[in-house]
Scaffold this motif. Structure first.
Motif, PDB file in Angstrom:
ATOM      1  N   PRO A   1     -30.425  15.746  70.310  1.00 55.34           N
ATOM      2  CA  PRO A   1     -28.859  15.381  70.420  1.00 55.34           C
ATOM      3  C   PRO A   1     -28.278  14.632  69.403  1.00 55.34           C
ATOM      4  CG  PRO A   1     -30.501  14.466  71.794  1.00 55.34           C
ATOM      5  CD  PRO A   1     -31.464  15.463  70.564  1.00 55.34           C
ATOM      6  N   LEU A   2     -26.406  15.073  70.045  1.00 58.26           N
ATOM      7  CA  LEU A   2     -25.514  13.992  68.761  1.00 58.26           C
ATOM      8  C   LEU A   2     -26.170  12.540  69.066  1.00 58.26           C
ATOM      9  CD1 LEU A   2     -21.828  15.286  68.526  1.00 58.26           C
ATOM     10  CD2 LEU A   2     -22.842  13.016  69.274  1.00 58.26           C
ATOM     11  N   ARG A   3     -25.651  12.141  67.928  1.00 60.78           N
ATOM     12  CA  ARG A   3     -25.840  10.494  67.925  1.00 60.78           C
ATOM     13  C   ARG A   3     -25.152   9.954  68.134  1.00 60.78           C
ATOM     14  NH1 ARG A   3     -31.246  10.749  63.606  1.00 60.78           N
ATOM     15  NH2 ARG A   3     -32.543  11.757  64.606  1.00 60.78           N
ATOM     16  N   PHE A   4     -24.399   9.357  68.639  1.00 60.04           N
ATOM     17  CA  PHE A   4     -23.302   8.652  68.785  1.00 60.04           C
ATOM     18  C   PHE A   4     -23.608   6.591  68.764  1.00 60.04           C
ATOM     19  CE2 PHE A   4     -19.684   6.951  71.681  1.00 60.04           C
ATOM     20  CZ  PHE A   4     -18.497   6.541  70.700  1.00 60.04           C
ATOM     21  N   VAL A   5     -23.521   5.868  67.713  1.00 56.45           N
ATOM     22  CA  VAL A   5     -23.553   4.467  67.951  1.00 56.45           C
ATOM     23  C   VAL A   5     -21.697   3.148  67.747  1.00 56.45           C
ATOM     24  CG1 VAL A   5     -24.269   2.724  66.461  1.00 56.45           C
ATOM     25  CG2 VAL A   5     -24.800   5.065  66.233  1.00 56.45           C
ATOM     26  N   ALA A   6     -21.819   3.042  68.169  1.00 56.44           N
ATOM     27  CA  ALA A   6     -20.591   1.985  68.795  1.00 56.44           C
ATOM     28  C   ALA A   6     -20.518   0.354  68.188  1.00 56.44           C
ATOM     29  CB  ALA A   6     -20.310   2.033  70.165  1.00 56.44           C
ATOM     30  N   LEU A   7     -19.753   0.499  67.202  1.00 55.97           N
ATOM     31  CA  LEU A   7     -20.062  -0.910  66.436  1.00 55.97           C
ATOM     32  C   LEU A   7     -18.547  -1.924  67.068  1.00 55.97           C
ATOM     33  CD1 LEU A   7     -21.095   0.582  64.505  1.00 55.97           C
ATOM     34  CD2 LEU A   7     -21.073  -0.812  63.060  1.00 55.97           C
TER      35      LEU A   7
ATOM     36  N   LEU B   1     -17.405   7.737  77.176  1.00 55.59           N
ATOM     37  CA  LEU B   1     -16.480   8.357  76.192  1.00 55.59           C
ATOM     38  C   LEU B   1     -17.782   9.381  75.821  1.00 55.59           C
ATOM     39  CD1 LEU B   1     -15.252  10.100  73.548  1.00 55.59           C
ATOM     40  CD2 LEU B   1     -15.544   8.340  71.937  1.00 55.59           C
ATOM     41  N   ALA B   2     -19.498   8.684  75.512  1.00 55.62           N
ATOM     42  CA  ALA B   2     -20.015   9.545  75.042  1.00 55.62           C
ATOM     43  C   ALA B   2     -21.016  10.149  76.545  1.00 55.62           C
ATOM     44  CB  ALA B   2     -21.824   8.029  74.994  1.00 55.62           C
ATOM     45  N   ASP B   3     -20.299  10.388  77.847  1.00 50.85           N
ATOM     46  CA  ASP B   3     -20.444  11.425  78.113  1.00 50.85           C
ATOM     47  C   ASP B   3     -20.082  12.672  77.995  1.00 50.85           C
ATOM     48  OD1 ASP B   3     -22.493   9.365  79.111  1.00 50.85           O
ATOM     49  OD2 ASP B   3     -21.352   8.946  81.185  1.00 50.85           O
ATOM     50  N   GLY B   4     -19.074  12.428  77.420  1.00 54.91           N
ATOM     51  CA  GLY B   4     -18.059  13.543  77.054  1.00 54.91           C
ATOM     52  C   GLY B   4     -18.189  14.791  75.469  1.00 54.91           C
ATOM     53  N   LEU B   5     -18.857  13.900  74.803  1.00 58.92           N
ATOM     54  CA  LEU B   5     -19.222  14.534  73.517  1.00 58.92           C
ATOM     55  C   LEU B   5     -19.407  15.777  73.821  1.00 58.92           C
ATOM     56  CD1 LEU B   5     -19.435  10.948  71.070  1.00 58.92           C
ATOM     57  CD2 LEU B   5     -16.957  12.512  71.733  1.00 58.92           C
ATOM     58  N   ALA B   6     -21.216  16.024  74.161  1.00 55.77           N
ATOM     59  CA  ALA B   6     -21.529  16.721  74.036  1.00 55.77           C
ATOM     60  C   ALA B   6     -22.737  16.356  75.271  1.00 55.77           C
ATOM     61  CB  ALA B   6     -22.616  16.939  72.945  1.00 55.77           C
ATOM     62  N   ARG B   7     -22.834  18.299  75.720  1.00 53.77           N
ATOM     63  CA  ARG B   7     -24.427  18.086  76.438  1.00 53.77           C
ATOM     64  C   ARG B   7     -25.629  16.895  76.823  1.00 53.77           C
ATOM     65  NH1 ARG B   7     -26.292  24.557  78.026  1.00 53.77           N
ATOM     66  NH2 ARG B   7     -23.888  23.993  77.844  1.00 53.77           N
TER      67      ARG B   7
ATOM     68  N   PHE C   1     -10.370   8.483  73.535  1.00 50.81           N
ATOM     69  CA  PHE C   1     -10.193   9.514  72.253  1.00 50.81           C
ATOM     70  C   PHE C   1     -11.391  10.946  72.332  1.00 50.81           C
ATOM     71  CE2 PHE C   1     -11.134   4.842  71.216  1.00 50.81           C
ATOM     72  CZ  PHE C   1     -11.233   5.163  69.034  1.00 50.81           C
ATOM     73  N   HIS C   2     -11.119  10.839  73.591  1.00 54.50           N
ATOM     74  CA  HIS C   2     -11.954  11.907  74.061  1.00 54.50           C
ATOM     75  C   HIS C   2     -10.940  12.817  73.612  1.00 54.50           C
ATOM     76  CE1 HIS C   2     -13.204  15.779  76.498  1.00 54.50           C
ATOM     77  NE2 HIS C   2     -14.812  14.881  76.019  1.00 54.50           N
ATOM     78  N   ALA C   3      -9.914  13.008  74.014  1.00 53.03           N
ATOM     79  CA  ALA C   3      -8.713  14.272  73.464  1.00 53.03           C
ATOM     80  C   ALA C   3      -8.082  14.670  71.909  1.00 53.03           C
ATOM     81  CB  ALA C   3      -7.047  13.551  74.308  1.00 53.03           C
ATOM     82  N   VAL C   4      -8.855  12.775  71.558  1.00 59.51           N
ATOM     83  CA  VAL C   4      -8.393  13.760  69.953  1.00 59.51           C
ATOM     84  C   VAL C   4      -9.463  14.037  69.316  1.00 59.51           C
ATOM     85  CG1 VAL C   4      -8.170  11.926  67.882  1.00 59.51           C
ATOM     86  CG2 VAL C   4      -7.115  11.143  69.640  1.00 59.51           C
ATOM     87  N   LEU C   5     -10.924  14.088  69.696  1.00 62.19           N
ATOM     88  CA  LEU C   5     -12.365  14.612  69.309  1.00 62.19           C
ATOM     89  C   LEU C   5     -11.752  15.695  69.771  1.00 62.19           C
ATOM     90  CD1 LEU C   5     -13.986  11.309  70.160  1.00 62.19           C
ATOM     91  CD2 LEU C   5     -13.804  12.083  67.818  1.00 62.19           C
ATOM     92  N   THR C   6     -11.656  15.518  70.577  1.00 64.43           N
ATOM     93  CA  THR C   6     -11.650  17.507  71.208  1.00 64.43           C
ATOM     94  C   THR C   6     -11.068  18.364  70.158  1.00 64.43           C
ATOM     95  OG1 THR C   6     -12.097  17.303  73.109  1.00 64.43           O
ATOM     96  CG2 THR C   6     -10.877  19.069  72.731  1.00 64.43           C
ATOM     97  N   ARG C   7      -9.347  17.951  69.994  1.00 66.23           N
ATOM     98  CA  ARG C   7      -8.626  18.582  69.359  1.00 66.23           C
ATOM     99  C   ARG C   7      -8.944  18.746  67.689  1.00 66.23           C
ATOM    100  NH1 ARG C   7      -4.651  15.209  71.444  1.00 66.23           N
ATOM    101  NH2 ARG C   7      -4.059  13.628  70.160  1.00 66.23           N
TER     102      ARG C   7
ATOM    103  N   GLY D   1     -12.036  19.186  67.574  1.00 66.50           N
ATOM    104  CA  GLY D   1     -13.388  20.090  67.089  1.00 66.50           C
ATOM    105  C   GLY D   1     -14.677  19.478  66.808  1.00 66.50           C
ATOM    106  N   VAL D   2     -14.998  17.931  67.840  1.00 64.95           N
ATOM    107  CA  VAL D   2     -15.891  16.897  67.744  1.00 64.95           C
ATOM    108  C   VAL D   2     -16.448  17.181  68.946  1.00 64.95           C
ATOM    109  CG1 VAL D   2     -16.753  14.224  67.365  1.00 64.95           C
ATOM    110  CG2 VAL D   2     -14.986  15.487  65.549  1.00 64.95           C
ATOM    111  N   ALA D   3     -16.003  16.935  69.821  1.00 66.99           N
ATOM    112  CA  ALA D   3     -15.880  16.852  71.353  1.00 66.99           C
ATOM    113  C   ALA D   3     -16.197  17.902  72.234  1.00 66.99           C
ATOM    114  CB  ALA D   3     -15.421  15.661  71.980  1.00 66.99           C
TER     115      ALA D   3
END
Length: 281
Positions: free
Chosen positions: A3-9, A32-38, A186-192, A194-196
């Motif tokens: 899985p993609l690892r996402f850590v929030a600080l 946001l985490a739910d929309g980053l990857a499958r 955040f999701h919109a920026v990450l999609t642009r 190519g991360v999400a």
């Protein structure tokens, strides 16, 4: 494939204050985490009241051990609410944190934030020193985000700040609607970038927004304690800063305070740049 690892600080904003789900807090990072990857392995290390020192000394070592693919570092407001505020120290800590994660090739998420004085509706003489501090932090975050190639969200301005429906009863943290807006942006920026590649978080509320009576209840209970803790630490210094605001305003020299703050930020960033230069024999 792992899985993609996402850590929030961060602090209470990232911890999810203002977006309760049952007995726990959710917040923008979880949305946001739910929309980053499958498949996403999400860890939230944010703690209410955290400052940049806490992120550097406590949260970052734990996060580095997790070797995240994506890491969010959204912090700084609590630093501005302390009598120990020092933009040089804030800049140096953020520089170390950002460098550590970029050194692991993690995608770094950052954000600039609105000043707490305006959100709380403080009188001008009290609000202006806090606004000046938050602008200083935001300037540092902007500069370091660019330096380290972070994915940066401009969250310090915009119509959403003036929309009461976005905010929780305490007027300082987003409510569910506000957390969803942060996650969506955040999701919109990450999609642009190519991360999400997952589905964007939903904008529709799952729970009813707080009522006016809920806001009054918060002020009468938890809010009283919150104000008391801040008064013990910050208020004496803030009153001194407010007195300086009044004096400069009466003399027509308010611009000097802004100029002094700008010089402090420039000095803090210059010190970081100088530290990166190799010694010449």
């Amino acid at each position: 494939m792992r899985p993609l690892r996402f850590v929030a600080l961060g602090d209470s904003l990232t911890e999810g204050v203002g977006d309760p789900v049952g007995e726990r807090r959710r917040g923008w990072a979880a949305l946001l985490a739910d929309g980053l990857a499958r498949s996403v392995d999400f860890t939230n290390l944010a703690v209410s009241g955290a400052q940049t020192r806490d992120v550097l000394e406590r949260q970052t070592p734990v996060a580095l051990a997790l070797r995240p693919d994506v890491v969010s570092v959204v912090i700084g407001v609590n630093d501005t609410l302390r009598c120990t505020f020092d933009i040089h120290a804030v800049a140096a800590r953020l520089d170390k944190v950002y460098a550590a994660f970029r050194g692991q090739d993690a995608v770094l998420l950052t954000a600039c934030l609105p000043d707490p004085g305006a959100m709380l509706g403080l009188p001008g003489a009290l609000a202006r020193p806090l606004a000046r501090r938050q602008r200083a932090v935001n300037t540092v975050v902007h500069a370091l985000s660019e330096r380290y190639g972070a994915v940066h969200l401009h969250a310090a301005e915009g119509a959403w700040l003036r929309d009461r429906a976005m905010w929780s009863a305490d007027r300082l943290h987003p409510g569910e609607r506000g957390h969803r807006q942060l996650a969506l942006r955040f999701h919109a920026v990450l999609t642009r970038e190519g991360v999400a590649d997952g589905t964007a978080p939903g904008a529709e509320l799952e729970f009813p927004p707080p009522t006016r009576s809920a806001g009054l209840w918060w002020l009468a209970t938890a809010g009283t304690g919150w104000v008391a803790r801040r008064c013990t630490d910050l208020l004496p210094q803030l009153l001194t800063l407010a007195a300086a605001e009044v004096r400069h305003r009466a003399r027509g020299t308010s611009a000097r305070l802004d100029l002094s703050a700008s010089h402090a930020v420039a000095s803090a960033l210059a010190a970081l740049s100088a530290a990166e230069q190799p010694d010449v024999a």
